[in-house]
Scaffold this motif. Sequence first.
Motif, short mmCIF file in Angstrom:
data_model
loop_
_atom_site.label_atom_id
_atom_site.label_comp_id
_atom_site.label_asym_id
_atom_site.label_seq_id
_atom_site.Cartn_x
_atom_site.Cartn_y
_atom_site.Cartn_z
N ASN A 138 6.40 -0.59 12.48
CA ASN A 138 5.88 -1.77 13.18
C ASN A 138 4.36 -1.90 13.04
OD1 ASN A 138 8.39 -2.62 14.00
ND2 ASN A 138 8.25 -1.71 16.05
N GLY A 139 3.89 -1.63 11.82
CA GLY A 139 2.47 -1.82 11.53
C GLY A 139 1.56 -0.69 11.97
N LYS A 140 2.08 0.38 12.55
CA LYS A 140 1.28 1.51 13.01
C LYS A 140 1.57 2.75 12.16
CE LYS A 140 -0.72 -0.12 16.85
NZ LYS A 140 -2.20 -0.10 17.05
N ILE A 141 0.51 3.51 11.83
CA ILE A 141 0.68 4.76 11.07
C ILE A 141 1.06 5.88 12.04
CG2 ILE A 141 -0.49 6.53 9.72
CD1 ILE A 141 -2.32 4.30 8.63
N TYR A 142 2.16 6.56 11.75
CA TYR A 142 2.59 7.69 12.58
C TYR A 142 2.55 9.02 11.82
CZ TYR A 142 4.15 4.50 16.23
OH TYR A 142 4.17 3.56 17.22
N GLY A 143 2.61 8.96 10.50
CA GLY A 143 2.66 10.20 9.72
C GLY A 143 1.50 10.31 8.76
N ILE A 144 1.05 11.54 8.52
CA ILE A 144 0.01 11.81 7.53
C ILE A 144 0.69 12.50 6.35
CG2 ILE A 144 -2.18 12.98 7.09
CD1 ILE A 144 -2.62 12.99 10.12
N PRO A 145 0.69 11.85 5.19
CA PRO A 145 1.52 12.38 4.09
C PRO A 145 0.80 13.32 3.13
CG PRO A 145 0.73 10.19 3.53
CD PRO A 145 0.15 10.52 4.89
N ALA A 146 1.58 14.21 2.53
CA ALA A 146 1.21 14.80 1.25
C ALA A 146 1.73 13.79 0.24
CB ALA A 146 1.88 16.15 1.06
N TRP A 147 0.82 13.12 -0.44
CA TRP A 147 1.19 11.94 -1.22
C TRP A 147 1.40 12.27 -2.69
CZ3 TRP A 147 -3.68 13.21 0.35
CH2 TRP A 147 -4.68 13.24 -0.63
N MET A 148 1.99 11.31 -3.40
CA MET A 148 2.21 11.43 -4.84
C MET A 148 1.33 10.39 -5.52
SD MET A 148 4.58 13.77 -4.89
CE MET A 148 5.10 13.68 -6.58
N SER A 151 11.91 -5.46 6.69
CA SER A 151 12.02 -4.38 7.67
C SER A 151 12.27 -3.04 6.98
CB SER A 151 13.17 -4.68 8.63
OG SER A 151 13.40 -3.61 9.50
N GLY A 152 11.22 -2.22 6.88
CA GLY A 152 11.37 -0.91 6.26
C GLY A 152 11.77 -0.97 4.81
N VAL A 153 11.22 -1.93 4.07
CA VAL A 153 11.57 -2.12 2.66
C VAL A 153 10.38 -1.76 1.79
CG1 VAL A 153 12.26 -3.80 0.92
CG2 VAL A 153 13.18 -3.97 3.22
N ILE A 154 10.62 -0.95 0.79
CA ILE A 154 9.57 -0.58 -0.18
C ILE A 154 10.09 -0.90 -1.57
CG2 ILE A 154 8.25 1.32 -1.15
CD1 ILE A 154 8.52 2.60 1.70
N VAL A 155 9.34 -1.71 -2.30
CA VAL A 155 9.75 -2.11 -3.64
C VAL A 155 8.82 -1.44 -4.65
CG1 VAL A 155 10.14 -4.03 -5.23
CG2 VAL A 155 10.58 -4.33 -2.78
N THR A 156 9.38 -0.59 -5.50
CA THR A 156 8.63 -0.03 -6.60
C THR A 156 9.01 -0.78 -7.86
OG1 THR A 156 10.34 1.69 -6.78
CG2 THR A 156 8.31 2.27 -5.64
N ASN A 157 8.04 -1.05 -8.70
CA ASN A 157 8.28 -1.92 -9.86
C ASN A 157 8.58 -1.14 -11.13
OD1 ASN A 157 7.76 -4.38 -8.44
ND2 ASN A 157 5.58 -3.91 -8.51
N ASN A 158 9.32 -1.79 -12.02
CA ASN A 158 9.54 -1.21 -13.34
C ASN A 158 8.21 -1.16 -14.06
OD1 ASN A 158 12.32 -0.95 -13.17
ND2 ASN A 158 12.66 -3.05 -13.76
#
Length: 396
Positions: free
Chosen positions: A29-39, A387-394
């Motif tokens: 809902n627009g708020k950051i809750y986690g701090i990631p080890a990112w790729m 809602s909770g959708v992430i699109v990664t592109n070809n």
Amino acid sequence: MPLDDLLKQYAPTIMKLVPKEAWQETSYNGKIYGIPAWMSTPSRRALFIRSDLLAKTGLPAPKTVDDFLNVMRAMKKLGVENPYQLRENFKYSDTVLGAFDVIPSQFELKGDQVVPKFFDTENMMKALGVYKTMFDEGLISKDFASISVTDYTKNIEGGKAGMWSANAQGLNNFRNKIKNNVPDAKVDITASPRGPENFGGHILYSSINTSYYINSKVPKDKAIQIIKFFEWMTTPEAETYFSFGVEGDTFTKENGQVKFKEPVTPDEIDQDGFRSMFWFVHDAAYNKAREELTQNGRDMIQAMQTVVAKEGLGSVRFVPRLEAFAKYPDAAPQGDDVGPKLIIDHMVKMIYGKEPISDWPKVIEEYKAKGGNDIVKEATERYKKGSGVIVTNNRS
């Protein structure tokens, strides 16, 4: 605990380094809750090839699916037991499926619906046809459908495989272990073959490896210290510590350059692994400082930057997962890289010749009847709502 304000004030480097896709996956809902080890790159998998065997065939590295088949045929003539090393559930076997952009665990937008990529009947049947050719000609093991990860690894390290798919980060490990059994072996990462629509490569991963959350009951002053600790993990001092340990103990410096001996004894290996476990917040694609110390590591980084990063097939992903996945487990992907059990079972039967490949449209209808319609409905609704959708592109 929502972390936006604390991150902006106490962790400006983390805010700058973490890709926006990773923040998407740790926000609600627009708020950051986690701090990631990112790729830094979600494209991590690669096609490995025994370059020494390729040289003996006299053929160039494969660029198309037909080239891929011809290289395998030539390796078979040389006596290679498994020109391509496949394993159960088509895990780590995106090479052919990716060439036709039909990786069964992935989703895409078609018209006004979000559907699994295996709905592309024409390309799915073409991919299955290639696998059937590989099976019929002995280019993959006859028991490919039950090859465990243990046997997959044994075959590769024992020098029985000509090509295989795996995480690019494993180049050093493959080179060292295969050379123990085949001293003249040469292992490299090569570009994945392209299919008729110029697609190729393996799945694009999530933009996060792990994520760290702070309980809402933690006092603010303590939360600030935690955030500062994570921010320190992005500094050169932290990179040196988590990569090499303590100067004078586990590494030395000469003319400002780190001199580090890779751990050998079980105790050294355990200590090294234990220390690196606590590098919570950093780019988890690979350890640049460590890899740059060896030729194999430098080769891996170059392959990641020049080959792997230019490949990869995207998907419509859902965080959190679709509720319909829990309701219909046999119709749900078994992981980021493994398709639904219902689909995998039919793929195996078709490659073994127990079902005709031309029956693929019937498989799609069965999938729809056994929960697929509900999965597509929920996926499409979530996509339209954003809602909770992430699109990664070809990637091209």
